[in-house]
Design a protein around this motif. Sequence first.
Motif, PDB file in Angstrom:
ATOM      1  N   ARG A 190       0.852  -1.198   0.000  1.00  0.00           N
ATOM      2  CA  ARG A 190       0.000   0.000   0.000  1.00  0.00           C
ATOM      3  C   ARG A 190       0.891   1.253   0.000  1.00  0.00           C
ATOM      4  N   ARG A 191       1.943   1.224   0.787  1.00  0.00           N
ATOM      5  CA  ARG A 191       2.848   2.373   0.871  1.00  0.00           C
ATOM      6  C   ARG A 191       3.659   2.542  -0.412  1.00  0.00           C
ATOM      7  N   PHE A 192       3.899   1.429  -1.120  1.00  0.00           N
ATOM      8  CA  PHE A 192       4.571   1.554  -2.418  1.00  0.00           C
ATOM      9  C   PHE A 192       3.637   2.181  -3.457  1.00  0.00           C
ATOM     10  N   GLY A 193       2.319   2.140  -3.169  1.00  0.00           N
ATOM     11  CA  GLY A 193       1.379   2.804  -4.070  1.00  0.00           C
ATOM     12  C   GLY A 193       0.330   1.891  -4.695  1.00  0.00           C
ATOM     13  N   ALA A 194       0.314   0.606  -4.338  1.00  0.00           N
ATOM     14  CA  ALA A 194      -0.677  -0.321  -4.908  1.00  0.00           C
ATOM     15  C   ALA A 194      -1.997  -0.219  -4.145  1.00  0.00           C
ATOM     16  N   SER A 216      -7.057  -2.603  16.724  1.00  0.00           N
ATOM     17  CA  SER A 216      -6.164  -1.455  16.498  1.00  0.00           C
ATOM     18  C   SER A 216      -5.393  -1.610  15.196  1.00  0.00           C
ATOM     19  N   ILE A 217      -4.924  -2.814  14.928  1.00  0.00           N
ATOM     20  CA  ILE A 217      -4.154  -3.045  13.701  1.00  0.00           C
ATOM     21  C   ILE A 217      -5.056  -2.821  12.484  1.00  0.00           C
ATOM     22  N   LYS A 218      -6.286  -3.265  12.575  1.00  0.00           N
ATOM     23  CA  LYS A 218      -7.237  -3.059  11.471  1.00  0.00           C
ATOM     24  C   LYS A 218      -7.413  -1.567  11.213  1.00  0.00           C
ATOM     25  N   GLN A 219      -7.549  -0.826  12.298  1.00  0.00           N
ATOM     26  CA  GLN A 219      -7.724   0.631  12.195  1.00  0.00           C
ATOM     27  C   GLN A 219      -6.499   1.287  11.539  1.00  0.00           C
ATOM     28  N   GLU A 222      -6.467   0.344   7.800  1.00  0.00           N
ATOM     29  CA  GLU A 222      -7.561   0.984   7.062  1.00  0.00           C
ATOM     30  C   GLU A 222      -7.309   2.482   6.892  1.00  0.00           C
ATOM     31  N   ALA A 223      -6.689   3.088   7.898  1.00  0.00           N
ATOM     32  CA  ALA A 223      -6.408   4.524   7.810  1.00  0.00           C
ATOM     33  C   ALA A 223      -5.459   4.824   6.652  1.00  0.00           C
TER      34      ALA A 223
END
Length: 462
Positions: A190-194, A216-219, A222-223
């Motif tokens: 996700r951080r790479f942009g996918a 918490s991890i889900k939050q 998702e954020a």
Amino acid sequence: MTNTHDALIIGAGQAGPALAGRLTAAGMSVGLIERKLFGGTCVNTGCTPTKTLIASAYAAHLARRAAEYGVSIGGEVAVDMKAVKARKDMVSGRSRDGVESWLEHMERCTVYRGHARFVSPREVQVGEDRIAAKQIFINAGGRALIPDLPGIDRVATLTNTSILELDTLPQHLIVVGGSYIGLEFAQMYRRFGAAVTIVQRSPRLIAREDEDVSASIKQILEAEGVAMRLNAKCIHFEPRGAEIAVGLDCAAGAPVIAGSHVLLAVGRRPNTDDLGLDKAGVETDARGYIVVDDELRTSAPGIWALGDCNGRGAFTHTAYNDFEIVAANLLDGERRRLSDRIPGYALYIDPPLGRVGMTLAQARATGRPLLVGRRPMTRVGRAIEKGETQGFMMAIADAETHQILGAAILGTGGDEAIHGILDAMNAKMPYTALQRAVPIHPTVSELIPTLLGDMKPDPAHD
Ligand SMILES: Cc1cc2nc3c(=O)[nH]c(=O)nc-3n(C[C@H](O)[C@H](O)[C@H](O)COP(=O)(O)OP(=O)(O)OC[C@H]3O[C@@H](n4cnc5c(N)ncnc54)[C@H](O)[C@@H]3O)c2cc1C
């Protein structure tokens, strides 16, 4: 012709090379067999490459947040996947070469390359070589489990090994499995942009953690825009043009999503199916893990099993600790045991989760009266200063003995700070002793005494 050694080690993972070092230093002649990559899973397809990629993903994430810190990037943040992969290959490769060269130059150690199979309780075949030894140590590790889900053979899927070969960005990565490996890859990509979707059969992520940790991890994920599909009871696959359709649920919600890539991260299986263990009389359990006693001895005299293949740990540090136990017992006249090990591990999403001992659910199941402390990272100075206040820390102690039973730090620096608690548990210190320490300011660890000083009786105890 048979080559004979004092000891034979199958696998150059996290226990084998270190054991070869100790045994040869004690004057023994050792044969070490590796069929593929020296350093095993951790160095080549596990810890090292993933944590190196996670570092790149963190850099991208922080760059996107630069303005929050008053820093101007002056344009779009771009991720060069080829450069990211090259950095990962370099870090992993150096580590692999280091292990290989160490073994190659180790006095009294002979390295064999190839797949080892037992032909008798004291003999192993590797290609043309038959190798015999009085003592044999199995450090064969494990590999990704490929689940027998409908349609899986009709589509191309990735595992933790093949995804590491990608040097382009998937348009939409579907991660099947919401546990440690799946979550790390999900956030990283996700951080790479996918675009990333996690598909998980059970109702929550990493179900072995306490519910508040999972939530918490889900939050956190998702954020950052990671999509979730929990409770996916009917996972199946079918090709759809250039994409792969992943079926989710037969009853509720969108029945299918489509993505460009699918990563299977649903668990691991031991590399014990093609070892000829029956020829050696080495017993395995129903899932193929080698059955060992408290000192890592298998059912066959003179044969030990260390690391992931014995199912008693699934981490590099547990594999290495298996080596320490076996070496201490064989060479140092000690009596170290598996059952002395306090479980601890980290999940390297960002912020990371550091975990030791029991979860709250496990501690409650013991029936003893508990003290429980909890503190959000929004009340940890170091986290506020770093602008990384997601998560919380919690600790559990026995209300009568004051022994610490477990702790979790989900938050910035949590993978490091948790060691203060792990060390106290190993030293069997009561939690009250930790309150007298003078920790360094400003750190995440400095809040541990405060957390412990603020413990309350567990409301769930009647
Ligand atoms: C994606 C991912 C991320 C991970 N991240 C972490 C982490 O951050 N921290 C952590 O602690 N753990 C992590 N792990 C787990 C860690 O990699 C393993 O627990 C660890 O590598 C186990 O070490 P081992 O020595 O038991 O086996 P391995 O490292 O798997 O080594 C076994 C070796 O035996 C060889 N072998 C197998 N069969 C034969 C045979 N028949 N003949 C010859 N050679 C053979 C294999 O080729 C391999 O080199 C991660 C795992 C994965 C998959």
